[in-house]
Scaffold this motif. Sequence first.
Motif, PDB file in Angstrom:
ATOM      1  N   LEU A 120      23.736 -61.315 -34.850  1.00 45.94           N
ATOM      2  CA  LEU A 120      24.833 -60.336 -34.381  1.00 45.94           C
ATOM      3  C   LEU A 120      23.871 -59.566 -33.265  1.00 45.94           C
ATOM      4  CD1 LEU A 120      26.986 -59.396 -37.427  1.00 45.94           C
ATOM      5  CD2 LEU A 120      27.571 -60.896 -35.780  1.00 45.94           C
ATOM      6  N   VAL A 156      23.627 -72.114 -34.997  1.00 46.51           N
ATOM      7  CA  VAL A 156      24.972 -71.276 -35.116  1.00 46.51           C
ATOM      8  C   VAL A 156      25.877 -70.946 -34.183  1.00 46.51           C
ATOM      9  CG1 VAL A 156      25.543 -68.650 -36.047  1.00 46.51           C
ATOM     10  CG2 VAL A 156      23.907 -70.199 -37.440  1.00 46.51           C
ATOM     11  N   ALA A 212      30.942 -61.884 -37.098  1.00 46.60           N
ATOM     12  CA  ALA A 212      30.468 -61.305 -38.340  1.00 46.60           C
ATOM     13  C   ALA A 212      31.097 -61.924 -39.666  1.00 46.60           C
ATOM     14  CB  ALA A 212      30.583 -59.653 -38.325  1.00 46.60           C
ATOM     15  N   TRP A 241      32.266 -70.976 -34.456  1.00 42.05           N
ATOM     16  CA  TRP A 241      32.152 -70.061 -33.226  1.00 42.05           C
ATOM     17  C   TRP A 241      32.743 -70.458 -31.934  1.00 42.05           C
ATOM     18  CZ3 TRP A 241      27.433 -66.424 -32.599  1.00 42.05           C
ATOM     19  CH2 TRP A 241      27.218 -65.511 -33.649  1.00 42.05           C
ATOM     20  N   ALA A 246      21.859 -63.083 -40.372  1.00 43.19           N
ATOM     21  CA  ALA A 246      22.995 -62.575 -39.792  1.00 43.19           C
ATOM     22  C   ALA A 246      23.052 -61.317 -38.927  1.00 43.19           C
ATOM     23  CB  ALA A 246      23.840 -62.376 -41.034  1.00 43.19           C
ATOM     24  N   GLN A 247      22.185 -60.194 -39.644  1.00 47.13           N
ATOM     25  CA  GLN A 247      22.114 -58.986 -38.659  1.00 47.13           C
ATOM     26  C   GLN A 247      21.383 -59.274 -37.358  1.00 47.13           C
ATOM     27  OE1 GLN A 247      23.487 -55.945 -39.775  1.00 47.13           O
ATOM     28  NE2 GLN A 247      23.082 -55.488 -37.357  1.00 47.13           N
ATOM     29  N   LEU A 281      29.780 -65.631 -40.608  1.00 42.10           N
ATOM     30  CA  LEU A 281      28.133 -65.721 -40.735  1.00 42.10           C
ATOM     31  C   LEU A 281      28.018 -65.884 -42.017  1.00 42.10           C
ATOM     32  CD1 LEU A 281      26.540 -63.586 -38.048  1.00 42.10           C
ATOM     33  CD2 LEU A 281      26.470 -66.133 -38.266  1.00 42.10           C
ATOM     34  N   PRO A 282      28.444 -65.313 -43.293  1.00 41.53           N
ATOM     35  CA  PRO A 282      27.996 -65.596 -44.638  1.00 41.53           C
ATOM     36  C   PRO A 282      28.191 -67.084 -44.983  1.00 41.53           C
ATOM     37  CG  PRO A 282      29.218 -63.368 -44.466  1.00 41.53           C
ATOM     38  CD  PRO A 282      29.381 -63.920 -42.850  1.00 41.53           C
ATOM     39  N   LEU A 303      25.942 -69.493 -42.426  1.00 37.58           N
ATOM     40  CA  LEU A 303      24.562 -69.407 -42.900  1.00 37.58           C
ATOM     41  C   LEU A 303      24.218 -70.049 -44.275  1.00 37.58           C
ATOM     42  CD1 LEU A 303      23.338 -66.195 -41.155  1.00 37.58           C
ATOM     43  CD2 LEU A 303      22.690 -68.296 -40.557  1.00 37.58           C
ATOM     44  N   ASN A 320      19.456 -65.051 -45.661  1.00 34.64           N
ATOM     45  CA  ASN A 320      20.534 -65.104 -44.624  1.00 34.64           C
ATOM     46  C   ASN A 320      21.116 -63.674 -44.178  1.00 34.64           C
ATOM     47  OD1 ASN A 320      20.382 -67.889 -44.262  1.00 34.64           O
ATOM     48  ND2 ASN A 320      21.745 -68.373 -46.127  1.00 34.64           N
ATOM     49  N   THR A 321      21.199 -62.570 -45.215  1.00 31.19           N
ATOM     50  CA  THR A 321      21.603 -61.227 -44.835  1.00 31.19           C
ATOM     51  C   THR A 321      21.011 -60.622 -43.718  1.00 31.19           C
ATOM     52  OG1 THR A 321      22.187 -61.028 -47.105  1.00 31.19           O
ATOM     53  CG2 THR A 321      22.025 -59.241 -45.743  1.00 31.19           C
TER      54      THR A 321
END
Length: 447
Positions: A54, A229, A245, A235, A50-51, A248-249, A252, A46-47
Amino acid sequence: MVLTACNPSQFNEMPERRDANSQSHSALPPMAQFSTRAARATTRSNTAIAQDILDLSFMMESGRPITHLSRFEGPITVTVAPGAPASLGPDLDRLLNRLRREARIDITRVAPGGETSASITIETLPRSRMQRVVPKAACFVVPRQSSWDEFRHSRNSQSLDWTTLTTRERVAVFIPSDVAPQEIRDCLHEEIGQAIGPLNDLYRLSDSVFNDDNFNAVLTGFDMLVLRVYNNSDWRSGMTRAQAAATLPGLLSRLNPRGNYPGRGTTDHSPRAWISAIETALGRNTSGPRRIGAARMALSLAQSRGWQDNRLAFSYFALGRLTLVRDPELSLASFLTAGRIYSRIAPGGIQEAHVNMQLAAFALSSGQADQALALTGAAMPAATRAENASLLATLLMIRAEALDLSGRPSEARAVRLDSLRWGRYGFGRTEAVRARMTEVAALSPDA
């Protein structure tokens, strides 16, 4: 002498051909089509995801930043202007069904000419008419419009600038009407994906249609997660990158619990110089030597930046394609290197299948029937999962020639017949299907 990649926009530099066997000149069998199936879920952390989300959501393909998110708020409706090809409707219905099931988006198809404009209007028109206005576009989506006439009258105005939107209310998708059913389907997935989701493409992604390498043509499991998402209630239109951002943690973690493991994203963006080199290498209106030079430049830039991802593999793949005729040894070496990278970063994926098709063509042309059968057999599952009928048809055609070369004519006839069914969907016109069969047949040393 080998085949070039199967995407219709990628045909070039084919060797001399002989006539295919008489079966290709008989009436073609009914067209094969893929059934609706859920895509494989993404396996990345998920890290990293997430990037990616974005970077997809807050930048245009040109590199311009998007300061505030825009999206549809509430239910989304889709309509098709009259005159669309017959294959579009069923493929659109399958896509909308997947968006509802996999991305949990409230999206429905409505009849044209209703009292209120649909959120998304799909209009088809001849490719030549489209490209007189937008020369390089195979298909495209524009904001604040509901028809081709509206778009033509607005094309020099700020209304077409996505970065000026705060909320999406109307968009138009334009697709050529005179291309193969697969190309129409591919346009539906990519343009509707952008109409309801992010506008950027990232070459580093190996598992997404949001990538200009065109390997993935139908929305993947990663893409469905991105769209889920993007359209989630956490959102909203007008969010900044920092605000998005921050959500997102947790978002996700809830939507993609399998991604809750240590990992890291990448901040190494593709430089404009590498993108320009790739675009030149794959462009149509550039001389062969210049395209090869651009592919070499892209590869050099990828190597100098220490990339070990999709971009390095694609640089090798592009060089392999472009040197097929001029330098077969370099072409083969490039495909082999691309295949090794793809087998590491996307094992058993559509990219590796494309490489195996090229290697199978090399094997067939040198009389290595067993190797051609092994390579096509390894590639066919990925081509089927990716719903790439043109690739699947070509693999089957190569396989049929290899079976003939092995003294197995009855098996070859059955496989060749199957290739024609997929060819009708992948290549469209009867002449195009027969031309591809003739091209493949010419590779055999018995030609």
